[in-house]
Design an enzyme around this catalytic site. Structure first.
Site, PDB file in Angstrom:
ATOM      1  N   GLU A 116       0.927  -1.321  -0.004  1.00 21.42           N
ATOM      2  CA  GLU A 116      -0.111   0.247  -0.023  1.00 21.42           C
ATOM      3  C   GLU A 116       0.818   1.018  -0.008  1.00 21.42           C
ATOM      4  O   GLU A 116       0.542   2.112  -0.612  1.00 21.42           O
ATOM      5  CB  GLU A 116      -0.875  -0.044   1.423  1.00 21.42           C
ATOM      6  CG  GLU A 116      -2.027  -0.995   1.251  1.00 21.42           C
ATOM      7  CD  GLU A 116      -3.007  -1.603   2.454  1.00 21.42           C
ATOM      8  OE1 GLU A 116      -2.517  -0.606   3.231  1.00 21.42           O
ATOM      9  OE2 GLU A 116      -3.361  -2.536   2.438  1.00 21.42           O
ATOM     10  N   GLU A 136      -3.096 -10.722   3.690  1.00 21.83           N
ATOM     11  CA  GLU A 136      -3.795 -10.234   4.925  1.00 21.83           C
ATOM     12  C   GLU A 136      -4.886 -11.278   5.124  1.00 21.83           C
ATOM     13  O   GLU A 136      -5.261 -11.758   6.148  1.00 21.83           O
ATOM     14  CB  GLU A 136      -4.256  -8.938   5.061  1.00 21.83           C
ATOM     15  CG  GLU A 136      -3.124  -7.806   4.887  1.00 21.83           C
ATOM     16  CD  GLU A 136      -3.044  -7.231   3.541  1.00 21.83           C
ATOM     17  OE1 GLU A 136      -2.881  -5.983   3.617  1.00 21.83           O
ATOM     18  OE2 GLU A 136      -3.086  -8.080   2.620  1.00 21.83           O
TER      19      GLU A 136
END
Length: 279
Positions: A116, A136
């Site tokens: 990110e 994740e």
């Protein structure tokens, strides 16, 4: 003799601006609270410094960044998670909003919050053998800052986020997750040439052009998606899977929790393979 610990972020001047080096190599540059705050401050300083025309973010050691430091203390409820995740999002968006061009130099692992961070940069140059992704979901979490749909589109985003699979630099370039991929031994030369080219654009042209591009994402609903994602992830992080993962971290350490995650996932893949009909 007192030993002064190495700073978690190095600032290295360059002819075109500054390199910000994530400096937790023993942790694959996992983002701690200290590193997150240091990076935010460094971006703010670079934005205010007229001598800086370009910012490059890179990682020390074997990786760009393996994500957020999962060994740090975790909130006890969804409201606590909402506050922590909000701080993480703010740090990522500080890079996205920087009026100076920001380049991510990616090698090794670029995962989860680290990806990110890279996606928030204007350009990403990756080594061909780099490993990128957001795994994740495999330990009961979700992306913190929902940037990927605005880069690679819905279908590829769903494939990567719902499986937790990784892609190498070549595939990442093919789908638009990074700007370009080059052999590792050419990565530094590519970064230097690109930074030099960007530095030739006057700041009074670069800043409004970047703002125009950011506003195009905002017009497509980017900020609303980020806000709604924060609310939902606060509850995802209280899921049974996530709580079990955190419990193992507390009892036996992060390595044991990661082993539990990997073993659990591989077992499920094996079960699916046995149940799949032939032909």
């Amino acid at each position: 003799m007192t030993v002064t610990p190495e700073p978690v972020l190095l600032r290295v001047p360059a002819p075109w601006g500054v390199r910000l080096v994530l400096n937790r190599p023993a942790k694959l540059n996992a983002i701690s609270v200290e590193l997150r705050e240091a990076l935010t401050t460094a971006i703010e300083d670079a934005a205010a410094d007229e001598r800086v025309r370009v910012v490059v973010i890179e990682g020390a050691g074997r990786a760009f960044c393996a994500g957020y430091d999962l060994g740090e203390g975790q909130p006890a409820d969804a409201w606590g998670w909402r506050e922590v995740l909000g701080e993480d999002v703010a740090a990522t968006l500080a890079i996205w909003r920087c009026p100076k061009p920001v380049i991510a130099k990616v090698h090794g692992y670029c995962l989860a919050g680290g990806l990110e961070l890279a996606m928030a940069c204007d350009l990403v140059v990756a080594a061909e053998d780099a490993q990128l992704g957001e795994p994740e979901i495999r330990f009961g979490s979700a992306p913190v800052t929902l940037l990927m749909p605005y880069l690679v589109g819905q279908k590829k985003t769903r494939e990567l986020l719902l499986t937790g699979d990784l892609v190498d630099g070549v595939e990442a370039a093919r789908i638009g997750l990074v700007s370009r991929a080059v052999p590792l031994d050419r990565l530094e030369d590519e970064i230097e040439a690109l930074a030099d080219k960007l530095a030739r654009v006057d700041a009074d042209v670069m800043a409004p052009t970047k703002l125009m591009l950011n506003r195009a994402m905002e017009a497509a609903g980017f900020m609303a998606a980020v806000e709604m994602g924060l609310d939902l992830q606060s509850f995802v992080n209280m899921s049974e899977t996530s709580r079990e993962f955190d419990a193992i971290v507390r009892r036996r350490g992060l390595k044991a929790a990661l082993a539990w995650r990997d073993e659990r996932y591989e077992e499920r893949l094996a079960e699916q393979g046995r149940e799949r009909p032939e032909g």
